[in-house]
Design a protein around this motif. Structure first.
Motif, short mmCIF file in Angstrom:
data_model
loop_
_atom_site.label_atom_id
_atom_site.label_comp_id
_atom_site.label_asym_id
_atom_site.label_seq_id
_atom_site.Cartn_x
_atom_site.Cartn_y
_atom_site.Cartn_z
N GLU A 186 36.22 8.48 -21.31
CA GLU A 186 35.41 7.33 -21.72
C GLU A 186 36.07 6.62 -22.89
O GLU A 186 36.62 7.27 -23.79
N ILE A 205 32.08 -0.55 -22.94
CA ILE A 205 32.49 0.82 -22.66
C ILE A 205 33.18 0.85 -21.30
O ILE A 205 32.70 0.22 -20.35
N ASN A 207 34.45 3.56 -18.36
CA ASN A 207 34.29 4.94 -17.89
C ASN A 207 35.29 5.23 -16.77
O ASN A 207 35.50 4.38 -15.89
N THR A 262 26.71 8.94 -28.50
CA THR A 262 26.14 9.40 -27.24
C THR A 262 24.86 10.18 -27.49
O THR A 262 24.70 10.79 -28.55
N ASP A 268 24.78 5.89 -24.14
CA ASP A 268 26.04 5.81 -24.86
C ASP A 268 26.13 4.40 -25.42
O ASP A 268 25.83 3.42 -24.72
N ASN A 288 28.49 8.77 -17.23
CA ASN A 288 29.64 9.67 -17.26
C ASN A 288 29.32 11.01 -17.92
O ASN A 288 30.21 11.80 -18.16
N LEU A 290 28.69 11.85 -20.91
CA LEU A 290 29.53 12.05 -22.09
C LEU A 290 28.97 13.09 -23.05
O LEU A 290 29.72 13.89 -23.63
#
Length: 370
Positions: A186, A205, A207, A262, A268, A288, A290
């Motif tokens: 990420e 962001i 991913n 996160t 996130d 994802n 995270l």
């Protein structure tokens, strides 16, 4: 710059002057005014620093695009920008060519960088440049990359700030995607020009997931993700919503911060601050997963996508600070610079030494210059 001692004396004298004790003793109005200005500047600087810390720990309550202005810590929802077309290049630990192992120059990026290793799972990280000297210009250029040439956005003030996680094997994420095994990655990104022409500075962001060959053949990419497979590597990526932000000249790096955070079963969030303005974009952590696997963080200023390079004028020197929070206040460790970091983009600065510190803000700090 006034010395700490002199500043302290002037501030004390000003305080006494205001009380009407020493004003008749020869302290000129110009000295008193200068001391008053210095006090005000220092107070504003401290308040701004406190606001940066507060805004980082108070992410927006839901996914989307947001903006806040000092001194408010209340996020205001804003319209998201165009869907990001940005695609970063991936650094892999071992790169081979027909002539053997491909050697990399000792400049930052593409596997040569410092990363902060957290003792346990990372909750948030924030990157900044506490010292910038000699920087007068920057331009993005394409350079040899992966047996060919990079494919980034080039020109004056074309760069990204990247806060990147480790490439990690996550059973939680893989299971959610329907894979038996995979790797995930990420990136929290500020791009001065995310979509080419016309320029669109954005924060967002990105991913990534790297499935095994069998999983890729049987399942393919997750629904809604982009297929970026090639050269024997199976890869899929998807971008979050992007928040439109100012295009900041590289000469103003010292006024910028980029953070990532996160929250399990939450969001996130990437947050970009430019002086007294803050911008953020959020996505569900389930994108994802995270929160279940983030342990390493890389932060730097590098080229704008595609393995490109941010080239700074000769004589540039940066101090990079990367504060890492694992929720326990533990001190991170410096890892690297050889074979460290996950971004494929680079800059033309040579890395100096790295040190780690604890206290109220655990962090690593290093220098880079040319």
């Amino acid at each position: 710059m006034q010395s700490t001692t002199k500043f302290g004396v002037r501030r004390t004298v000003l305080a006494v002057c205001v009380a009407g004790v020493l004003c008749l003793g020869g302290i000129s109005s110009s000295v008193a005014a200068q001391a008053s200005d210095e006090v005000a500047v220092q107070a504003h600087k401290e308040a701004l620093t406190s606001w940066h810390e507060s805004i980082k720990h108070l992410p927006p309550p839901t996914e989307g695009c947001f903006h806040a202005s000092f001194p408010s810590t209340i996020w205001t929802r804003v319209a998201c920008g165009s869907a990001p077309r940005y695609r970063s290049a991936i650094h892999w630990k071992t790169v081979h060519t027909a002539k053997g192992a491909l050697l990399r120059p000792e400049t930052a990026g593409n596997g040569t960088d410092y990363v902060a290793q957290a003792p346990s799972t990372t909750v948030s990280a924030v990157g900044s440049f506490p010292s910038v000297s000699g920087l007068t210009s920057e331009k993005g250029v394409n350079v040899p990359f992966g047996g060919g040439e990079s494919d980034g956005i080039t020109g004056k003030n074309e760069y990204t700030l990247q806060l990147n996680t480790d490439i990690n094997s996550s059973s939680t994420a893989c299971s959610n995607f329907g894979y038996s095994s995979c790797q995930v990655w990420e990136q929290f990104v500020y791009s001065t020009n995310n979509n080419g022409s016309p320029a669109e500075p954005q924060v967002f962001i990105q991913n990534w997931v790297f499935p095994s060959e069998s999983d890729y053949e049987n399942v393919g990419c997750p629904s809604g993700w982009n297929d970026a497979s090639g050269n024997g590597q199976y890869a899929c990526f998807v971008n979050s919503n992007a928040t439109s932000v100012p295009a900041v000249a590289a000469t103003d790096l010292g006024s910028l911060t980029l953070s990532g955070a996160t929250s399990a079963n939450g969001n996130d969030t990437v947050t970009f601050t430019d002086g007294s303005e803050a911008y953020s974009a959020s996505e569900p952590d389930s994108t994802n997963s995270l929160a279940s696997w983030w342990t390493q963080s890389e932060f730097n200023v590098v080229g704008n996508a595609g393995g490109s390079e941010a080239q700074f004028n000769s004589g540039t020197s940066l101090t990079v600070n990367l504060a890492v929070n694992d929720g326990n206040g533990d001190t991170p460790s410096c890892v690297g610079p050889s074979s460290s970091g996950t971004t494929g983009e680079t800059n033309n600065l040579n890395l100096g030494s790295c040190s780690a510190s604890g206290g109220s803000t655990p962090s690593i700090q290093f220098t880079e210059s040319n």
